[in-house]
Design an enzyme around this catalytic site. Structure first.
Site, short mmCIF file in Angstrom:
data_model
loop_
_atom_site.label_atom_id
_atom_site.label_comp_id
_atom_site.label_asym_id
_atom_site.label_seq_id
_atom_site.Cartn_x
_atom_site.Cartn_y
_atom_site.Cartn_z
N ASN A 139 0.69 -1.34 -0.09
CA ASN A 139 0.10 0.13 -0.14
C ASN A 139 0.87 1.33 -0.25
O ASN A 139 1.66 1.43 0.99
CB ASN A 139 -0.74 0.06 1.20
CG ASN A 139 -1.94 1.04 1.30
OD1 ASN A 139 -1.62 2.25 0.93
ND2 ASN A 139 -2.89 0.86 1.63
N HIS B 219 0.66 6.16 1.85
CA HIS B 219 1.80 7.10 2.50
C HIS B 219 2.80 7.90 1.64
O HIS B 219 3.08 8.73 2.48
CB HIS B 219 2.30 6.37 3.70
CG HIS B 219 1.30 6.00 4.67
ND1 HIS B 219 0.22 6.71 5.04
CD2 HIS B 219 1.22 4.94 5.64
CE1 HIS B 219 -0.59 6.09 6.07
NE2 HIS B 219 0.13 4.95 6.43
N HIS C 81 -5.61 3.76 -2.13
CA HIS C 81 -7.04 4.10 -1.45
C HIS C 81 -7.49 5.43 -2.15
O HIS C 81 -6.80 6.26 -1.67
CB HIS C 81 -6.90 3.89 0.09
CG HIS C 81 -8.25 4.15 0.70
ND1 HIS C 81 -8.36 4.12 1.93
CD2 HIS C 81 -9.52 4.47 0.13
CE1 HIS C 81 -9.65 4.34 2.42
NE2 HIS C 81 -10.64 4.37 1.21
N ARG D 42 -9.54 8.03 -1.45
CA ARG D 42 -10.63 8.30 -0.28
C ARG D 42 -11.37 9.70 -0.67
O ARG D 42 -11.02 10.38 -1.65
CB ARG D 42 -9.72 8.82 1.00
CG ARG D 42 -9.03 7.67 1.70
CD ARG D 42 -8.41 8.38 2.92
NE ARG D 42 -9.53 8.30 3.94
CZ ARG D 42 -9.80 7.59 4.92
NH1 ARG D 42 -9.28 6.34 5.29
NH2 ARG D 42 -10.88 7.56 5.88
N ARG E 197 -7.35 12.72 0.67
CA ARG E 197 -6.23 13.29 1.64
C ARG E 197 -5.02 12.79 1.16
O ARG E 197 -3.91 13.41 1.65
CB ARG E 197 -6.67 12.94 3.14
CG ARG E 197 -6.43 11.36 3.41
CD ARG E 197 -6.54 11.25 5.01
NE ARG E 197 -7.69 11.40 5.31
CZ ARG E 197 -8.23 10.51 6.43
NH1 ARG E 197 -7.49 9.60 6.67
NH2 ARG E 197 -9.47 10.53 6.74
N GLU F 295 -8.80 0.65 -3.12
CA GLU F 295 -9.72 0.78 -2.03
C GLU F 295 -10.59 1.81 -2.38
O GLU F 295 -10.12 2.81 -2.86
CB GLU F 295 -8.86 0.88 -0.95
CG GLU F 295 -8.00 -0.35 -0.59
CD GLU F 295 -7.11 -0.30 0.75
OE1 GLU F 295 -7.60 0.61 1.55
OE2 GLU F 295 -6.42 -0.75 1.12
N THR G 246 -8.71 3.06 8.25
CA THR G 246 -9.69 2.35 8.35
C THR G 246 -9.85 1.50 9.62
O THR G 246 -9.43 0.49 9.63
CB THR G 246 -9.84 1.53 7.12
OG1 THR G 246 -9.44 2.43 5.86
CG2 THR G 246 -11.23 0.73 6.54
N GLU H 241 -11.26 -9.29 2.34
CA GLU H 241 -9.90 -9.08 2.96
C GLU H 241 -10.16 -8.99 4.54
O GLU H 241 -11.11 -8.25 4.75
CB GLU H 241 -9.37 -7.71 2.45
CG GLU H 241 -8.18 -7.45 3.13
CD GLU H 241 -7.28 -6.31 2.40
OE1 GLU H 241 -7.22 -5.98 1.58
OE2 GLU H 241 -6.42 -5.56 3.23
N HIS I 258 -4.01 -4.75 7.77
CA HIS I 258 -4.10 -3.55 8.40
C HIS I 258 -3.13 -4.12 9.72
O HIS I 258 -3.18 -4.72 10.34
CB HIS I 258 -5.57 -3.51 8.92
CG HIS I 258 -5.71 -1.86 9.12
ND1 HIS I 258 -5.44 -1.26 10.14
CD2 HIS I 258 -6.20 -1.08 8.41
CE1 HIS I 258 -5.67 0.00 10.03
NE2 HIS I 258 -6.26 0.12 9.11
N1 PXP Z 1 -5.85 -3.18 3.87
C1 PXP Z 1 -6.79 -2.30 3.66
C2 PXP Z 1 -8.24 -2.72 3.23
C3 PXP Z 1 -6.72 -0.87 4.26
O1 PXP Z 1 -7.77 0.01 4.39
C4 PXP Z 1 -5.40 -0.51 4.73
C5 PXP Z 1 -4.99 0.68 5.27
O2 PXP Z 1 -5.09 1.66 4.08
C6 PXP Z 1 -4.33 -1.52 4.76
C7 PXP Z 1 -4.43 -2.97 4.10
C8 PXP Z 1 -2.61 -1.58 4.99
O3 PXP Z 1 -2.70 -1.18 6.39
P1 PXP Z 1 -1.42 -0.67 7.18
O4 PXP Z 1 -1.10 0.79 6.42
O5 PXP Z 1 -1.79 -0.57 8.58
O6 PXP Z 1 -0.45 -1.85 6.78
#
Ligand code: PXP
Length: 260
Positions: A7, A10, A43, A45, A49, A70, A101, A151, A214
């Site tokens: 992901n 960030h 994602h 959003r 953001r 996402e 999330t 997921e 997550h």
């Molecule tokens: N999976 C989903 C569906 C998410 O919303 C997120 C966070 O955006 C992640 C995985 C990744 O989570 P983390 O950033 O805590 O590794």
């Protein structure tokens, strides 16, 4: 073999801290591939953001790895997703005030809307995944919606793990009980792993593919990799955090090495 979705939201968070065009999340794509990642997750959003529409378009057009996008069930967002045509859409709950999330989808309350969204995405040749709490009930509710993937939300697992092994880093908002005795935390952790395992087994029985994510990091991910029917992990925060010190390529390689 367990797959890794990285992901990269960030990277855009860092860019937005200065509102300029650097760092550009698109620069992560070749490095993620080189490091052995299997997928890129972003994602889009509602408040844009971090990842914006132009990022999503450029990433989907240029990535050699499949893009898992996402999104919420907001009608404008779903229209955008259909135009962007990622290979997969993962539907997540979204609240404007949340930092990340925080829980899985409430499939029961939103069943009708989800039903039409899932049909619409699938009719446009987009694979659909639902981000759900790891319970048998949620997996059964997902089955009725005929999704390709679920997921499983590992946030609670990650929080209990942090309370047990690094009590400085847990997310105070997610677990209200503080000062829980160690033995109790160990029991809670085992119970959460068992819940995730049962949910994964149930999904597999129904022919639904299983991802998880997550809060996963270089320590707590190991136990999750032992859960038989989880095929893929989506990880963001811990990889980007490590990248600051080691570089993105190495941070992804380190995670790939652990989960393989
Ligand atoms: N999976 C989903 C569906 C998410 O919303 C997120 C966070 O955006 C992640 C995985 C990744 O989570 P983390 O950033 O805590 O590794």
């Amino acid at each position: 073999m367990m797959k890794l979705g990285v992901n990269i939201d960030h990277i855009a968070v860092l860019r937005e801290a200065r509102k300029i065009n650097d760092p550009d999340p698109i620069d992560a794509l070749p490095l993620a591939k080189l490091a052995g990642a299997d997928q890129i997750t972003i994602h889009l959003r509602e408040d844009r953001r971090h990842i914006n529409d132009d990022d999503a378009r450029r990433i989907i057009e240029n990535s050699q790895l499949p893009i898992n996008l996402e999104c919420s069930i907001d009608p404008d967002i779903i229209e955008r997703v259909v135009k962007l045509k990622p290979y997969r859409a993962t539907i997540v709950p979204e609240k404007r005030e949340e930092v990340t999330t925080e829980g899985g989808l409430d499939i029961v309350s939103y069943h009708d809307r989800l039903d039409s969204v899932v049909h619409y995405l699938k009719a446009n040749d987009i694979e659909v995944s639902l981000f759900i709490d790891p319970t048998i009930e949620m997996v059964r509710a997902s089955k009725i919606l005929l999704v390709d993937w679920v997921e499983l939300h590992t946030g609670r697992y990650a929080n209990i793990y942090s309370m047990l092994y690094s009590n400085l880093k847990y997310n105070k908002n997610s677990i209200k009980e503080l000062d829980i005795p160690r033995k109790e935390l160990e029991k809670m952790l085992r119970a959460e792993v068992s819940k995730i395992t049962k949910a994964a087994n149930e999904a597999n029985e129904f022919g639904i593919k299983v991802a998880a994510g997550h809060g996963l990091n270089y320590q707590n991910v190991k136990e999750v990799t032992t859960i038989e029917y989880i095929e893929e992990l989506n990880i963001g925060q811990s990889i980007i955090a490590r990248s600051v010190f080691t570089g993105f390529l190495k941070a992804v390689e380190d995670m790939v090495a652990i989960i393989r």
